[in-house]
Design a protein around this motif. Structure first.
Motif, PDB file in Angstrom:
ATOM      1  N   GLU A   1      -4.580 -14.064  32.598  1.00 29.55           N
ATOM      2  CA  GLU A   1      -4.078 -14.338  31.256  1.00 29.55           C
ATOM      3  C   GLU A   1      -5.261 -14.295  30.286  1.00 29.55           C
ATOM      4  OE1 GLU A   1      -0.407 -17.361  32.283  1.00 29.55           O
ATOM      5  OE2 GLU A   1      -2.379 -18.218  31.869  1.00 29.55           O
TER       6      GLU A   1
ATOM      7  N   ARG B   1      -2.001  -3.370  33.627  1.00 27.38           N
ATOM      8  CA  ARG B   1      -1.424  -4.058  32.475  1.00 27.38           C
ATOM      9  C   ARG B   1      -0.470  -3.124  31.744  1.00 27.38           C
ATOM     10  NH1 ARG B   1      -4.834  -4.336  27.322  1.00 27.38           N
ATOM     11  NH2 ARG B   1      -6.154  -2.513  27.391  1.00 27.38           N
TER      12      ARG B   1
ATOM     13  N   LYS C   1      -0.443 -10.206  29.989  1.00 30.95           N
ATOM     14  CA  LYS C   1      -0.982 -10.528  31.313  1.00 30.95           C
ATOM     15  C   LYS C   1      -1.433  -9.258  32.023  1.00 30.95           C
ATOM     16  CE  LYS C   1       1.764 -14.666  32.163  1.00 30.95           C
ATOM     17  NZ  LYS C   1       2.798 -15.283  33.024  1.00 30.95           N
TER      18      LYS C   1
END
Length: 183
Positions: free
Chosen positions: A15, A75, A109
């Protein structure tokens, strides 16, 4: 950045720290020193890949074998996906188990998938732009894969299987028991 270990040893959900104001946002998406400290491994990325897909497209489950094995940092730049890693390390206590992570351009994230895992993702939004770093160069002869619907692994894709859009190559991947060995 916050590094969250998963049930699969070596896999981490990352994160980032997102700084938002009236102009939009800023975040550091990658810093090698921070990354290596966070995962406790010395991983050096050498290749970046990007794909664009429509809703229902499932890409995977893929991996590279032997000296060409790859770790990936994945991602989503735009859209939403369900990202999945399957442990294919034969002596691992979690062999055949999977971790599924919801990645989106909203939550920012990232998911680190080390060597020894099959990887795939399913697009949940109308379209998605998917980005990933690899720590080794692609080698066609070292390709491996397992079936997205392997009953032993039993992945819950959270999507009707009859509505999936899958390449011909991925439709005929073997089960985990019959797949090319990673090592």
């Amino acid at each position: 950045m916050n590094f969250i270990p998963t049930k699969l040893e070596g896999c981490f959900v990352i994160e980032p720290k997102v700084i938002q104001d009236e102009r939009g946002y800023f975040m550091e998406s990658f810093n090698e020193k921070t990354f290596q400290n966070g995962i406790g491994q010395n991983v050096h990325f050498v290749q970046d890949n990007q794909s664009f897909s429509s809703k229902g497209v499932l890409r995977g489950l893929h991996y590279q074998t032997g000296e060409h094995a790859q770790a990936k940092l994945v991602r989503v730049l735009k859209g939403e996906v369900l990202d999945v890693a399957v442990d294919i390390r034969p002596n691992s206590p979690t062999f055949g188990q999977y971790e599924a992570v919801f990645l989106s351009s909203e939550n920012q994230k990232q998911f680190f998938v080390p060597r020894g895992f099959a990887h795939g993702f399913l697009v949940l939004s109308e379209t998605a732009t998917f980005f990933y770093k690899c720590d080794n160069f692609y080698n066609k002869e070292s390709e491996g894969g397992i079936s997205y619907d392997d009953k032993t692994v039993n992945i819950d894709w959270k999507f009707p299987l009859e509505d999936l859009i899958i390449s011909e190559k991925d439709k005929v991947q073997p089960t985990i028991e019959n797949a090319k060995k990673a090592w």
